[in-house]
Design a protein around this motif. Structure first.
Motif, PDB file in Angstrom:
ATOM      1  N   ALA A  86       9.993 -22.653   0.492  1.00 46.34           N
ATOM      2  CA  ALA A  86       8.964 -22.108  -0.389  1.00 46.34           C
ATOM      3  C   ALA A  86       9.357 -22.357  -1.848  1.00 46.34           C
ATOM      4  O   ALA A  86      10.529 -22.298  -2.221  1.00 46.34           O
ATOM      5  CB  ALA A  86       8.803 -20.605  -0.148  1.00 46.34           C
ATOM      6  N   GLY A  87       8.359 -22.687  -2.654  1.00 36.38           N
ATOM      7  CA  GLY A  87       8.588 -22.876  -4.072  1.00 36.38           C
ATOM      8  C   GLY A  87       9.185 -24.219  -4.435  1.00 36.38           C
ATOM      9  O   GLY A  87       9.565 -24.431  -5.593  1.00 36.38           O
ATOM     10  N   LYS A 112       6.048 -22.039  10.780  1.00 38.53           N
ATOM     11  CA  LYS A 112       5.729 -20.672  11.169  1.00 38.53           C
ATOM     12  C   LYS A 112       4.232 -20.542  11.430  1.00 38.53           C
ATOM     13  O   LYS A 112       3.407 -20.978  10.612  1.00 38.53           O
ATOM     14  CB  LYS A 112       6.126 -19.684  10.069  1.00 38.53           C
ATOM     15  N   SER A 113       3.875 -19.917  12.561  1.00 40.07           N
ATOM     16  CA  SER A 113       2.458 -19.697  12.858  1.00 40.07           C
ATOM     17  C   SER A 113       2.155 -18.227  13.148  1.00 40.07           C
ATOM     18  O   SER A 113       1.024 -17.876  13.475  1.00 40.07           O
ATOM     19  CB  SER A 113       2.028 -20.554  14.056  1.00 40.07           C
ATOM     20  N   HIS A 117       6.152 -13.424  10.747  1.00 44.38           N
ATOM     21  CA  HIS A 117       7.324 -14.271  10.485  1.00 44.38           C
ATOM     22  C   HIS A 117       7.222 -14.919   9.107  1.00 44.38           C
ATOM     23  O   HIS A 117       8.231 -15.096   8.427  1.00 44.38           O
ATOM     24  CB  HIS A 117       7.459 -15.334  11.573  1.00 44.38           C
ATOM     25  N   VAL A 118       6.016 -15.284   8.720  1.00 48.75           N
ATOM     26  CA  VAL A 118       5.823 -15.862   7.380  1.00 48.75           C
ATOM     27  C   VAL A 118       6.240 -14.850   6.316  1.00 48.75           C
ATOM     28  O   VAL A 118       6.990 -15.162   5.384  1.00 48.75           O
ATOM     29  CB  VAL A 118       4.362 -16.297   7.167  1.00 48.75           C
ATOM     30  N   ALA A 119       5.767 -13.615   6.473  1.00 44.31           N
ATOM     31  CA  ALA A 119       6.022 -12.584   5.462  1.00 44.31           C
ATOM     32  C   ALA A 119       7.479 -12.137   5.454  1.00 44.31           C
ATOM     33  O   ALA A 119       8.080 -11.957   4.387  1.00 44.31           O
ATOM     34  CB  ALA A 119       5.104 -11.394   5.708  1.00 44.31           C
ATOM     35  N   ARG A 120       8.089 -12.000   6.660  1.00 44.86           N
ATOM     36  CA  ARG A 120       9.402 -11.375   6.739  1.00 44.86           C
ATOM     37  C   ARG A 120      10.559 -12.374   6.806  1.00 44.86           C
ATOM     38  O   ARG A 120      11.679 -12.065   6.385  1.00 44.86           O
ATOM     39  CB  ARG A 120       9.459 -10.440   7.938  1.00 44.86           C
ATOM     40  N   ALA A 121      10.303 -13.563   7.361  1.00 44.17           N
ATOM     41  CA  ALA A 121      11.371 -14.562   7.449  1.00 44.17           C
ATOM     42  C   ALA A 121      11.315 -15.545   6.275  1.00 44.17           C
ATOM     43  O   ALA A 121      12.329 -15.799   5.616  1.00 44.17           O
ATOM     44  CB  ALA A 121      11.277 -15.315   8.774  1.00 44.17           C
ATOM     45  N   GLU A 127      -0.804 -18.293   2.497  1.00 42.02           N
ATOM     46  CA  GLU A 127      -1.361 -19.526   1.944  1.00 42.02           C
ATOM     47  C   GLU A 127      -0.255 -20.513   1.587  1.00 42.02           C
ATOM     48  O   GLU A 127      -0.383 -21.725   1.816  1.00 42.02           O
ATOM     49  CB  GLU A 127      -2.206 -19.205   0.696  1.00 42.02           C
ATOM     50  N   GLU A 128       0.859 -20.000   1.034  1.00 43.63           N
ATOM     51  CA  GLU A 128       1.939 -20.913   0.684  1.00 43.63           C
ATOM     52  C   GLU A 128       2.543 -21.556   1.924  1.00 43.63           C
ATOM     53  O   GLU A 128       2.939 -22.726   1.904  1.00 43.63           O
ATOM     54  CB  GLU A 128       3.032 -20.195  -0.120  1.00 43.63           C
TER      55      GLU A 128
END
Length: 525
Positions: A86-87, A112-113, A117-121, A127-128
């Motif tokens: 990310a970033g 990640k789907s 998991h997207v939010a916590r891992a 969206e990112e």
């Protein structure tokens, strides 16, 4: 009977033994091991071989460096990785660059789907995460790579937030991924749940794959259900290797597709290599292949009950779902106290002896049942059964005659030593030999071999591979009856003998002397 599914015009068998399978507890693959297994998979004709994660650890990076010299005939090597961080930008991400530097034509990245998991891992927005997928796929394509995308935790993600899980599939497809793989990462699915979810994902227009873990014991069944729902790409590992309870076993999935659906998923003529390859991979991985493993296990086509044997004499396929030779296996007839005359006749025929005489077969059967009652087990000791059979047929000519043997163990100066003395006659020459060893059985082995070598020099090359002891009546403590089994090998052949007694050394001597006698009779006569 339901209609069989039609084979898609394009269908992939994708092996991940070298990456996902290597995560199994107790399984350690060196770079040399992985190169050897890749060769076996190519011999079988598996379409894609996932080799590992270059850049994530030195051994996988080294594997891909050396794998460039592999002359694969049918398989395509695949590098595994993940979406960029990310970033960042994919072009600047060192792990993404490592995927390009691995030099494979195909790259498989995990995305990640599952929204949690997207939010916590990943700790980024939903969206990112989609942007990370698009950027990574498009960058790899711009570098000339074909891209597959594994949607991690897809089925759990679909249950929690179906809209987002499907958006991940659509995003990967629109970015240019050739195949989007639906992963049952936690292995919690059941076959009857597969169809609806796969059909929903197919509505995105993506070509779909399936990747199942075996936590419910349904990995192979879930894979087949996904195939029936329309996936054109199956992932799995050989012998079901993998983290926790393992992955879908390709040594079952492949013959299911070939023999049950009638699909060609391997090059023509390769399916009979299945059992050999499964066992070869197990040998390299140092993971003994489970005898009850479907299609390729030693017990897959083994028959013990007398009722089965009677039917098999009429038609071998009455108690077999396929001809075992189709997958390179063979039927085995087990000899035990459950055996009937038909078992004995079939087993005798397999060993080259004519037992069509009903009275003779009945007499041998009675002897087997009596000895099984004493504690002998012939289902895993074919050599001892053949010796018994030769004896009952008047064909047993022992290559040596033992006059006496003895062994003792003593502790001296804190060290245990064993010494055995064997007196025997072989080829008219009487020998008395003393042997020392690491324990009484090893000492007896040393003495017996030394006594036989003047008459049979090749005995020195007989290799005692395994020695097993089992207590048969546990309530008796140290005076219990024991059974010993000894595995011996010579010039690529192996055999097993059994001994029984209340004295573990006596039982071991029986199995040991029979092992050497059998080897001489069958290989040196």
């Amino acid at each position: 009977m339901p209609l069989l599914p039609q084979r898609p015009a394009e269908f992939h068998v994708f092996d991940t033994s070298l990456r996902d399978g290597a995560q199994q507890e107790g399984l350690r693959l060196s770079v040399a091991d992985k190169l050897k297994i890749a060769g076996y998979l190519d011999e079988l004709g598996v379409g894609y071989i996932e080799g590992g994660w270059p850049g994530a650890n030195p051994s996988d990076t080294e594997f891909f460096r050396l794998a460039r010299d592999l002359e694969l005939g049918t398989s395509t090597l695949v590098a595994f990785g993940a979406t960029r961080k990310a970033g960042a930008k994919a072009a600047d991400d060192p792990l993404t660059r490592a995927l390009v530097e691995a030099g494979t034509d195909v790259v498989c990245i995990v995305a990640k789907s599952h929204d949690e998991h997207v939010a916590r891992a990943l700790r980024c927005s939903l969206e990112e995460n989609l942007e990370m997928i698009t950027d990574t796929v498009q960058y790899l394509i711009s570098e000339g790579r074909r891209v597959f995308v594994d949607c991690e935790h897809f089925f759990d993600g679909y249950r929690a937030n179906p809209e987002y899980a499907l958006k991940v599939v659509a995003t990967a497809h629109e970015a240019g991924a050739e195949v989007v793989v639906l992963c049952d990462t936690n292995g919690g699915m059941l076959p009857s749940w597969m169809g609806e979810v796969v059909e929903a994902a197919a509505a995105t227009g993506a070509k779909l794959g399936i990747h199942c873990h075996n936590d419910t014991g349904c990995a192979v069944a879930n894979t087949m259900a996904a195939v029936e729902a329309g996936v054109m790409h199956v992932q799995g590992t050989f012998n079901g290797y993998g983290e926790r309870t393992g992955n879908a076993d390709l040594s079952a999935v492949i013959p299911n597709l070939e023999l049950k659906y009638g699909w060609s998923v391997l090059p023509e003529g390769r399916l009979p290599e299945l059992s050999r390859v499964a066992h070869a991979i197990a040998q390299v991985a140092n993971q003994p292949l489970i005898g009850r493993q479907p299609y390729v296990g030693a017990s897959s086509f083994a028959h013990k009950a007398g009722l089965h044997a009677s039917a098999i004499k009429v038609d071998a396929n009455l108690y077999q779902h396929i001809d075992p030779e189709l997958v390179g296996n063979s039927m085995r007839m087990l000899i035990s106290d459950m055996a009937g005359r038909a078992n004995i006749q079939i087993k005798g025929s397999q060993l080259g002896f004519d037992l069509d005489d009903r009275e003779l077969a009945a007499r041998v059967t009675a002897v087997v049942k009596d000895r099984e009652a004493q504690g002998y087990s012939y289902e895993s000791a074919d050599a001892s059964f053949e010796m018994l059979l030769r004896d009952e047929l008047g064909l047993l000519r022992l290559p040596f005659e033992v006059q006496s043997w003895r062994v003792f163990t003593e502790e001296r100066d804190g060290l245990n030593t064993s010494e055995a003395t064997v007196k025997l006659t072989a080829k008219g020459r009487r020998q008395m030999v003393v042997g020392e060893g690491n324990g009484p059985v090893n000492a007896l082995d040393a003495a017996l071999r030394a006594a036989l070598i003047p008459a049979f020099p090749e005995v020195a090359d007989f290799d005692l591979r395994d020695y097993r002891v089992r207590i048969l009546d546990e309530g008796h403590g140290t005076d219990a009856t024991v059974r010993t089994l000894i595995d011996t090998a010579y010039e690529g052949n192996s055999w097993t003998t059994v001994g029984v007694g209340t004295n573990v050394v006596e039982a071991s001597w029986e199995a040991l002397s029979d092992a050497l006698a059998y080897g001489i009779i069958t290989h040196l006569a």
